[in-house]
Design a protein around this motif. Structure first.
Motif, mmCIF file in Angstrom:
data_model
loop_
_atom_site.group_PDB
_atom_site.id
_atom_site.type_symbol
_atom_site.label_atom_id
_atom_site.label_comp_id
_atom_site.label_asym_id
_atom_site.label_seq_id
_atom_site.Cartn_x
_atom_site.Cartn_y
_atom_site.Cartn_z
ATOM 1 N N LEU A 113 0.822 -1.486 0.092
ATOM 2 C CA LEU A 113 0.384 0.249 -0.214
ATOM 3 C C LEU A 113 0.720 1.006 -0.599
ATOM 4 N N GLU A 114 2.255 1.544 0.575
ATOM 5 C CA GLU A 114 2.604 2.729 0.698
ATOM 6 C C GLU A 114 3.855 2.341 1.282
ATOM 7 N N ILE A 115 4.810 2.999 0.251
ATOM 8 C CA ILE A 115 6.435 2.400 1.250
ATOM 9 C C ILE A 115 6.741 4.352 1.489
ATOM 10 N N ASN A 116 6.697 4.490 2.730
ATOM 11 C CA ASN A 116 7.130 5.750 3.522
ATOM 12 C C ASN A 116 8.636 5.902 3.987
ATOM 13 N N ASP A 117 10.018 6.660 2.800
ATOM 14 C CA ASP A 117 10.841 6.482 2.728
ATOM 15 C C ASP A 117 11.541 7.526 4.140
ATOM 16 N N GLN A 118 10.811 8.532 4.247
ATOM 17 C CA GLN A 118 11.838 8.985 5.688
ATOM 18 C C GLN A 118 11.345 8.348 6.970
ATOM 19 N N ASN A 119 10.378 7.792 6.598
ATOM 20 C CA ASN A 119 10.493 6.968 7.725
ATOM 21 C C ASN A 119 10.713 5.477 8.459
ATOM 22 N N LEU A 120 10.636 5.107 6.568
ATOM 23 C CA LEU A 120 11.769 3.563 6.456
ATOM 24 C C LEU A 120 10.370 2.420 6.935
ATOM 25 N N THR A 121 9.245 2.422 6.218
ATOM 26 C CA THR A 121 8.417 1.848 6.719
ATOM 27 C C THR A 121 7.635 1.505 5.562
ATOM 28 N N ALA A 122 6.958 0.297 5.462
ATOM 29 C CA ALA A 122 6.377 -0.197 3.953
ATOM 30 C C ALA A 122 4.949 -0.858 4.571
ATOM 31 N N THR A 123 4.239 -0.385 3.944
ATOM 32 C CA THR A 123 2.298 -0.929 4.268
ATOM 33 C C THR A 123 2.300 -2.040 3.435
ATOM 34 N N ILE A 124 2.116 -3.123 3.927
ATOM 35 C CA ILE A 124 1.690 -4.139 3.403
ATOM 36 C C ILE A 124 0.263 -4.844 3.578
ATOM 37 N N GLN A 125 -1.103 -5.427 2.537
ATOM 38 C CA GLN A 125 -1.492 -6.206 3.042
ATOM 39 C C GLN A 125 -1.031 -7.490 3.389
ATOM 40 N N ASP A 170 10.373 -7.700 14.629
ATOM 41 C CA ASP A 170 10.836 -6.706 15.938
ATOM 42 C C ASP A 170 10.816 -5.876 14.903
ATOM 43 N N MET A 171 9.890 -6.509 13.693
ATOM 44 C CA MET A 171 10.259 -5.376 12.447
ATOM 45 C C MET A 171 8.280 -4.804 12.446
ATOM 46 N N ILE A 172 7.589 -5.165 12.649
ATOM 47 C CA ILE A 172 5.892 -4.817 12.755
ATOM 48 C C ILE A 172 5.707 -3.350 13.516
ATOM 49 N N ILE A 173 5.107 -2.150 13.694
ATOM 50 C CA ILE A 173 5.081 -1.118 13.632
ATOM 51 C C ILE A 173 4.041 -0.684 13.986
ATOM 52 N N SER A 174 2.820 -1.278 13.383
ATOM 53 C CA SER A 174 1.117 -0.967 13.404
ATOM 54 C C SER A 174 0.812 -1.977 12.316
ATOM 55 N N THR A 186 -4.919 -8.060 8.739
ATOM 56 C CA THR A 186 -5.345 -7.573 7.377
ATOM 57 C C THR A 186 -3.524 -7.060 7.044
ATOM 58 N N GLU A 187 -4.063 -6.139 7.353
ATOM 59 C CA GLU A 187 -2.693 -5.240 6.673
ATOM 60 C C GLU A 187 -1.234 -4.410 7.920
ATOM 61 N N ALA A 188 -0.130 -4.643 7.877
ATOM 62 C CA ALA A 188 0.804 -4.725 9.039
ATOM 63 C C ALA A 188 1.431 -3.305 8.067
ATOM 64 N N THR A 189 1.917 -2.478 8.993
ATOM 65 C CA THR A 189 3.188 -1.614 8.662
ATOM 66 C C THR A 189 4.612 -2.158 9.004
ATOM 67 N N VAL A 190 5.490 -2.094 8.962
ATOM 68 C CA VAL A 190 6.908 -3.156 8.491
ATOM 69 C C VAL A 190 7.729 -1.994 8.711
#
Lengths: 419, 483
Positions: free
Chosen positions: B120-132, B184-188, B228-232
């Motif tokens: 769904l999203e890559i956030n370069d500044q936060n270094l996160t990806a949101t993925i189903q 360790d990888m999961i943020i939300s 269903t979805e995770a920001t890692v």
């Protein structure tokens, strides 16, 4: 692997077995003897050993299987397809449409799985054997039977009248030492490609002969439908008329035809013993021999709205025929700055969705795969997708309604930019 | 042919015709199946005995329906319906779990998550990806690599597993010493609770606002929620990679080397110690390796950091009597690490092959290794029993034990259970944890009480509170042995 190397590799197991009790050794020997129980009692065409190898694998190639990536169904996953094939061969599954259709709608025969296979086979090749057995038993679903019959009736994918325009164009290729074997899909849908070959031949002073009235379908679709006898008949007919010509090479614009003539005909007992080239190879040779030169398309106004441009490697061309570098080399010559290579290119390409008989039994799924492939290009922000396979071209034209790409055949662009 | 069902003791009862209509109303006709061929396709995961069952014409457990949701809302509707009609719901990623976690042992509805597979999203500044969570692991990694990032989660199953599976089973990849494990990888995350509520947590680098709900759900194997979805968190792709390998005469020397390296806060991405049999199996019997424990390291990241990690790693290995074997064994590991052809080769000749991973603190590591191998070899019919360290931490290691053998006078299931039981017993006795990263599923269910002890009643209470009608993946984790 030599025997000594093998013994060395398995030395630790041999040592471990030696240390076990007699009863364990006896059970192991029994296991070896019992292996035959996992094979069909009757003689079959399918490669049951490899069907079993595939069925027991945890599906390590599934991520690169375009069918399961489109349908999201376990039933279409490579190992499951092999399992269904194995169960059909073992008579564990009833030979009814519901059980057989997944083998045809679930495989585009792209060999994408082969790259990741520790046994080095493609599931599609294994399913060909299953299809042949099912054909022989006359249990194939009606759409497959109708498809086979269509080829039997027409000796090609379409009726003769479908080829009128192409046949006319091909009449120009009267004499020559290069034989052009046109594919059914090109003849039926995109005769412009044949015009392009004509231009390239003229510019390179190549003399080409074609026999549109005599050539029949290459036989690949019949293999997919399990109709091996018809494939042999087509191969025999084509081989006979080709061998009667005084030629030094054969060119095909269709990767399936190239693969059949070059690799499959010898296996069917009809070795042409004449070099067979896909047109991308042929053009590459002409360029290397400096018989043709290509203009820089980026400097031409006509291409202003068509750039950046990319190339879709047809799976049969890049993987089965190992013609992966040549098309890109040609593209880079014509578009040195504006050619963008897709993340899934050359041997890592993804199928256009219209391989095998998916489009016959499940057109929606075929179209979904084509859209998935176009979607991979849309991430590159390109305007034009070039390919070098009539089936890929056809599928992209169909799927393009949701996109706004220009879909071109490599030969058309070469013909436009040839000096 | 009617396939014999291995886990078929107490199938749930409900009106299938009525349920079919209601499922179609939620998911649409194209996303519901009760075709026999699809039922067969979802009657398995990769519990290793299933290869035996495949050849013998058996299936592990049969679902009644398969559905393919495309949104959390649909899953929520399904769970509300399931609570009304009391039908089991079993989430399913790619079915590569090796402990039977996704097996529908009480029938019901399989929820195949693969249509929810968007990055769904890559956030370069936060270094996160949101993925189903239905997205395949390798396709996550490829999509990230194409944009210059890595998740760093590379399990052996990466080709055939999903993000949801990683979260459900609390997975760990081969590069975990540097990049961490999935927890360790999961943020939300976004998840659907067994009673249908959709919950979504906030992305934050850390919080101090009550208990960590995500840690409760991760590893719950689809019994407490469907995530269903995770920001890692993600990382820029490494600049440099150094390959290091040493062979040690004694397992203890190899273990000490790794422990000392990590104690210095040097974290190679990959750390693996193979016992002498595993060394011969994987790397052959070259003079330098023969009868030794091959230990491989992959250091990767920033060029300067990698140079330092390589230097410290080598110094410590040499100090502990390691023989420098260069890059070749690590290159070989890279070439063969996804080769899992053994099952295909050995099952048809009656050999049962399986692996069991456990975890132990450093002070019990060597003892656990020796005791477990000794115990496994005592089971009648065992031909090989080997071990290797697959994951390492400053506080301990994860051991992988492998066995092969033939059931002498038992059924294949009885033989496999005997080796599993003795390994679990040895682990519990040594103070280790019975699972490092494969989870519990059906094969470890009998050992939950021994693992959790006084905490087990709490786990049962949590399950009861969140899933009062026992809808979500019933029969697993909390209900004792599954035969």
């Amino acid at each position: 692997m030599s025997l000594i190397k093998k013994l060395k590799k398995y030395g630790w197991i041999v040592k471990a077995i030696a240390q076990t009790k007699f009863s364990t050794k006896r059970t192991m020997a029994k296991g070896l003897r019992n292996k035959k129980n996992y094979f069909p009692k009757k003689k079959v065409k399918a490669d049951v050993q490899n069907l079993m190898n595939c069925a027991l694998c945890p599906n390590m190639c599934r991520f690169d299987c375009p069918t399961v990536q489109a349908s999201k169904k376990e039933t279409h996953s490579p190992a499951m397809k092999a399992k269904i094939g194995y169960y059909l061969e073992m008579d564990y599954l009833e030979k009814v449409d519901e059980n057989i259709i997944p083998l045809f709608e679930g495989c585009v025969h792209c060999s994408g799985c082969k790259i990741w296979c520790p046994f080095d086979f493609a599931v599609g090749d294994l399913l060909d054997g299953v299809a042949a057995d099912l054909f022989e038993q006359d249990v194939l679903p009606q759409p497959i039977k109708n498809f086979s019959q269509r080829i039997r009736d027409n000796n090609g994918l379409y009726k003769k009248e479908h080829y009128i325009s192409a046949t006319k164009t091909l009449e120009a290729f009267k004499e020559g030492d290069i034989y052009y074997f046109p594919g059914c899909v090109t003849m039926g849908n995109n005769a412009k490609v044949i015009e392009s070959i004509k231009i390239i031949a003229e510019k390179s002073s190549s003399s080409i002969i074609a026999k549109p009235e005599e050539r029949w379908c290459c036989g690949a679709p019949s293999i997919y439908a399990g109709d091996v006898d018809k494939a042999k008949e087509l191969a025999s007919h084509n081989s006979e008329h080709i061998k009667s010509l005084d030629i030094k090479a054969i060119i095909c614009e269709c990767p399936e035809c190239t693969h059949m003539l070059k690799e499959q005909y010898p296996q069917l007992g009809f070795d042409l013993k004449i070099p067979v080239y896909h047109v991308a190879e042929w053009v590459n040779i002409l360029l290397k021999e400096k018989k043709i030169a290509l203009k820089n398309g980026e400097e031409l106004v006509d291409y202003k709205d068509s750039l950046p441009i990319s190339f879709h490697d047809p799976c049969v061309l890049a993987r089965k025929l190992d013609v992966a570098e040549q098309p890109t080399e040609i593209m880079k010559l014509m578009f040195p700055e504006k050619f963008k290579e897709n993340a899934y290119s050359k041997e890592n390409t993804h199928c256009c969705g219209f391989g095998g008989l998916v489009n016959i039994v499940n057109p929606d799924l075929a179209l979904k795969m084509a859209k998935n492939r176009l979607d991979e290009f849309s991430q590159d922000n390109i305007k034009t997708i070039v390919t070098s396979c009539p089936t890929c071209w056809y599928s992209f034209m169909k799927a393009n309604e949701n996109f706004e790409f220009e879909i071109r055949d490599l030969l058309e662009i070469i013909a436009e930019l040839i000096e | 042919m009617d396939f014999e069902v291995v886990y078929n003791k107490k199938s749930a009862e409900f009106d299938k015709t009525k349920l079919a209509k209601k499922l179609i109303a939620i998911f649409g006709e194209a996303n519901v199946s009760q075709k026999e061929i699809d039922i067969l396709s979802y009657s398995k995961d990769f519990i290793l005995l299933s290869a035996r069952w495949t050849l013998d014409g058996k299936v592990a457990a049969k679902p009644d329906f398969i559905v393919w949701p495309t949104s959390a809302k649909q899953i929520s509707d399904l769970l509300i319906l399931a609570n009304k009609v009391k039908v089991p719901i079993v989430p399913f990623g790619a079915g590569s779990g090796v402990v039977g976690g996704a097996l529908p042992i009480l029938g019901g509805v399989i929820v195949d998550m693969k249509k929810m597979d968007k990055l769904l999203e890559i956030n370069d500044q936060n270094l996160t990806a949101t993925i189903q969570t239905g997205k395949n692991g390798m396709n996550i990694e490829r999509d990230l690599n194409n944009k210059g990032y890595t998740l760093g989660h590379i399990p052996q199953s990466i080709f055939t597993s999903t993000l949801g599976g990683y979260l459900a089973h609390k997975a760990a990849g081969q590069f975990s010493t540097k990049y961490g494990k999935i927890e360790d990888m999961i943020i939300s995350f976004e998840a659907v609770l067994p009673t249908g509520e959709i919950i979504k947590s906030k992305a934050a680098p850390r919080t101090s606002v009550g208990p960590q709900v995500d840690k409760l759900l991760i590893g719950s194997e689809g019994t407490l929620a469907i995530i269903t979805e995770a920001t890692v968190r993600i990382w820029p792709q490494p600049e440099k990679r150094a390959l290091v390998s040493f062979a040690f005469e004694k397992m203890e020397d190899a273990l000490n080397s790794v422990r000392e390296i990590l104690r210095k806060q040097v974290y190679p991405a990959v750390v693996r110690i193979y016992d002498s049999d595993e060394t011969e199996r994987h790397f052959g019997s070259e003079k330098n390796y023969k009868d030794r424990c091959m230990t491989i390291f992959v250091c990767e990241g920033d060029t300067d950091v990698v140079a330092l990690e390589e230097k410290v790693t080598k110094q410590i290995c040499l100090k502990n009597f390691g023989i420098d074997c260069g890059e070749a064994p690590v290159e070989h590991w890279f070439e063969t690490r996804f080769n899992v052809s053994e099952i295909s080769k050995y099952t048809p000749i009656g050999v049962i092959v399986d692996t069991i991973e456990v975890a132990i603190m450093w002070d019990g590591a060597a003892n656990l290794y020796y005791e477990t191998i000794k115990a496994m070899k005592k089971v009648p019919g065992v031909v090989t029993a080997t071990g290797y360290v697959s994951h390492a931490y400053p506080q301990g290691v994860g051991f992988y034990f492998s066995f092969s053998g033939v059931p002498d006078k038992q059924s294949p299931e009885g033989f496999s259970k005997a080796v599993w039981d003795i390994t679990m017993e040895s682990t519990v006795k040594s103070g280790g944890s019975i699972a490092h990263h494969h989870g519990v599923g059906v094969v470890r269910s009998a050992w939950m009480e021994a693992e959790w002890g006084s905490i087990m009643p709490l786990l049962k209470k949590i399950k009861k509170a969140l899933d009062p009608k026992n809808i979500l993946n019933p029969g697993k984790l909390y209900d004792g042995p599954i035969e």
